[in-house]
Enzyme design. Structure first.
Site, mmCIF file in Angstrom:
data_model
loop_
_atom_site.group_PDB
_atom_site.id
_atom_site.type_symbol
_atom_site.label_atom_id
_atom_site.label_comp_id
_atom_site.label_asym_id
_atom_site.label_seq_id
_atom_site.Cartn_x
_atom_site.Cartn_y
_atom_site.Cartn_z
ATOM 1 N N ASP A 108 0.818 -1.206 0.000
ATOM 2 C CA ASP A 108 0.000 0.000 0.000
ATOM 3 C C ASP A 108 0.857 1.264 0.000
ATOM 4 O O ASP A 108 0.439 2.307 -0.508
ATOM 5 C CB ASP A 108 -0.934 -0.003 1.214
ATOM 6 C CG ASP A 108 -2.093 -0.968 1.049
ATOM 7 O OD1 ASP A 108 -2.306 -1.449 -0.079
ATOM 8 O OD2 ASP A 108 -2.796 -1.245 2.035
ATOM 9 N N GLY A 109 2.067 1.186 0.555
ATOM 10 C CA GLY A 109 2.964 2.346 0.525
ATOM 11 C C GLY A 109 3.310 2.761 -0.891
ATOM 12 O O GLY A 109 3.347 3.952 -1.215
ATOM 13 N N ASN A 142 -4.763 8.367 2.283
ATOM 14 C CA ASN A 142 -5.170 7.654 3.495
ATOM 15 C C ASN A 142 -5.512 8.578 4.653
ATOM 16 O O ASN A 142 -6.652 8.614 5.105
ATOM 17 C CB ASN A 142 -4.061 6.690 3.954
ATOM 18 C CG ASN A 142 -4.193 5.308 3.365
ATOM 19 O OD1 ASN A 142 -5.173 5.000 2.701
ATOM 20 N ND2 ASN A 142 -3.209 4.469 3.615
ATOM 21 N N ASP A 143 -4.516 9.320 5.138
ATOM 22 C CA ASP A 143 -4.762 10.079 6.359
ATOM 23 C C ASP A 143 -3.773 11.218 6.546
ATOM 24 O O ASP A 143 -2.668 11.220 6.008
ATOM 25 C CB ASP A 143 -4.704 9.165 7.590
ATOM 26 C CG ASP A 143 -3.495 8.228 7.575
ATOM 27 O OD1 ASP A 143 -2.382 8.709 7.331
ATOM 28 O OD2 ASP A 143 -3.682 7.019 7.791
ATOM 29 N N HIS A 171 4.901 13.511 25.549
ATOM 30 C CA HIS A 171 3.813 14.324 26.082
ATOM 31 C C HIS A 171 2.583 14.243 25.175
ATOM 32 O O HIS A 171 2.685 13.993 23.976
ATOM 33 C CB HIS A 171 4.248 15.793 26.192
ATOM 34 C CG HIS A 171 5.296 16.043 27.223
ATOM 35 N ND1 HIS A 171 5.066 15.929 28.575
ATOM 36 C CD2 HIS A 171 6.595 16.410 27.100
ATOM 37 C CE1 HIS A 171 6.163 16.216 29.236
ATOM 38 N NE2 HIS A 171 7.114 16.511 28.364
ATOM 39 N N THR A 217 -9.000 1.779 6.774
ATOM 40 C CA THR A 217 -8.454 0.445 7.021
ATOM 41 C C THR A 217 -6.945 0.490 7.238
ATOM 42 O O THR A 217 -6.293 -0.552 7.218
ATOM 43 C CB THR A 217 -8.778 -0.498 5.844
ATOM 44 O OG1 THR A 217 -8.378 0.115 4.614
ATOM 45 C CG2 THR A 217 -10.262 -0.805 5.788
ATOM 46 N N ALA A 218 -6.400 1.675 7.468
ATOM 47 C CA ALA A 218 -4.962 1.818 7.667
ATOM 48 C C ALA A 218 -4.671 2.234 9.113
ATOM 49 O O ALA A 218 -5.127 1.586 10.048
ATOM 50 C CB ALA A 218 -4.403 2.824 6.660
ATOM 51 N N TYR A 219 -3.960 3.313 9.310
ATOM 52 C CA TYR A 219 -3.553 3.757 10.652
ATOM 53 C C TYR A 219 -4.764 4.021 11.540
ATOM 54 O O TYR A 219 -4.766 3.705 12.739
ATOM 55 C CB TYR A 219 -2.692 5.012 10.513
ATOM 56 C CG TYR A 219 -1.943 5.437 11.745
ATOM 57 C CD1 TYR A 219 -1.686 4.551 12.788
ATOM 58 C CD2 TYR A 219 -1.459 6.738 11.861
ATOM 59 C CE1 TYR A 219 -0.979 4.964 13.913
ATOM 60 C CE2 TYR A 219 -0.756 7.155 12.972
ATOM 61 C CZ TYR A 219 -0.524 6.263 13.997
ATOM 62 O OH TYR A 219 0.177 6.671 15.109
ATOM 63 N N LEU A 262 -7.574 2.494 11.613
ATOM 64 C CA LEU A 262 -8.100 1.227 12.136
ATOM 65 C C LEU A 262 -7.296 0.760 13.340
ATOM 66 O O LEU A 262 -7.863 0.305 14.344
ATOM 67 C CB LEU A 262 -8.076 0.174 11.036
ATOM 68 C CG LEU A 262 -8.592 -1.215 11.404
ATOM 69 C CD1 LEU A 262 -10.070 -1.168 11.758
ATOM 70 C CD2 LEU A 262 -8.351 -2.196 10.260
#
Length: 325
Positions: free
Chosen positions: A91-92, A172-173, A183, A213-215, A217
């Protein structure tokens, strides 16, 4: 917006096919060479970007680079020279190609040589069968939207200005995170100009349906079907049990500010690319990008089947099998 464009019996056949792969994996080279042989055998034009062309043991006769049957071009220009692209990797690799081909109208097919492969959905052992189907005009296309973010300076009243410090796009995000710090981040969120919350958390994931469906999820966010026009906001390790993922309309305009009492240097990144700092005298603006990406699927593709197989939903005992006798 994410639209599925399918159910046509036959579609236009492609003539100029771009190939992209990542160096360092023998399996990627094997699949690329299989594709080169398949495409060459059909008399189709092959376009390879300059980075892929440097991969060792690639089955290319560089003496045949004539601009007709074989062409090598810069990756950023590849959309100008092909009408279909095949990406070999995980996917990358698909995310890299998304930033290049978004808005070009060139559909992308992924062959999975990575781990999960939600975007690269063709298994290598089915390569010849699935790619042949596509080349014969038997395929369908899904339109996926991207997100864009801008970090802008604020004026003396704390209002965002037009001075852009950093910007990027994501399939994706987009992730607000604390970088190397342990912190939590103290930040405030507005949606369409309305205050939503002030949050203490390790960060915030803003995901498309594609990125659900990536990070997102892994951080406890919901799986969103790719056809839904929505954006998902998932707090990362929030400092209150009442903080939950929030799904909002795809047309939403998000604005995030770092509170003046924040003690660390927040960072912002898109699709795992290099992050940029976000200061408390700046605003992070996130909205739907004006360009979309076309994902091409063989006729057998099913989003739910992908979830079952890649997320191990199919690990059930025989008496609970989905199949009926």
């Amino acid at each position: 917006m994410s639209n599925f464009v399918n159910n046509y019996p036959k579609r236009p056949k492609f003539q100029r096919i771009a190939l992209m792969g990542r160096a360092g994996k023998t399996s990627v080279v094997e699949t690329l060479n299989e594709l080169i042989a398949l495409l060459s055998g059909r008399g189709l034009s092959i376009v390879i970007d300059t980075q892929t062309a440097t991969i060792e043991d690639l089955g290319i006769d560089f003496d045949q680079v004539d601009g007709n049957q074989l062409k090598i071009v810069p990756r950023q220009k590849i959309g100008e020279h092909c009408d279909f692209a095949i990406v070999v990797g995980g996917d990358g690799s698909m995310l890299q190609m998304a930033s290049v081909l978004a808005g070009t109208g060139v559909p992308v097919l992924g062959v999975n040589r990575g781990r999960l492969g939600f975007l690269a959905d063709v298994n290598p052992d089915e390569l010849t069968e699935r790619v042949t189907q596509v080349l014969n005009g038997d395929y369908w296309i899904a339109e996926r939207f991207l997100l864009a973010f801008k970090i802008v300076n604020n004026d003396d009243d704390g209002k965002p200005t037009d001075v852009v410090i950093h910007e990027d796009v994501a399939l994706n995000d987009i992730v607000l995170h604390a970088g190397k710090s342990v912190h939590t981040i103290d930040f405030q969120l507005k949606i369409n100009g309305t205050d939503v919350y002030r949050q203490h958390a390790d960060g915030l994931i803003v995901a498309t349906p594609t990125g659900s469906t990536a990070y997102s999820l892994s951080a406890g966010g919901p799986i969103i079907h790719p056809t839904i026009d929505a954006i998902c906001l998932v707090p990362m390790h929030p400092h209150t049990l009442s903080s939950r993922p929030l799904v909002v309309a795809g047309s939403s305009q998000l604005a995030i500010n770092i509170h003046k009492d924040n003690r660390t240097q927040p960072m912002v990144g898109a699709d795992g690319k290099a992050s940029a700092p976000l200061d408390n005298n700046q605003t992070l603006l996130i909205a739907k990008h004006d360009k979309t990406l076309l994902l091409l699927h063989p006729p057998s593709y099913s989003f739910y089947e992908a979830c079952r197989t890649k997320l191990n939903w199919n690990l059930y005992s025989e008496e609970f099998s989905l199949k009926t006798e």
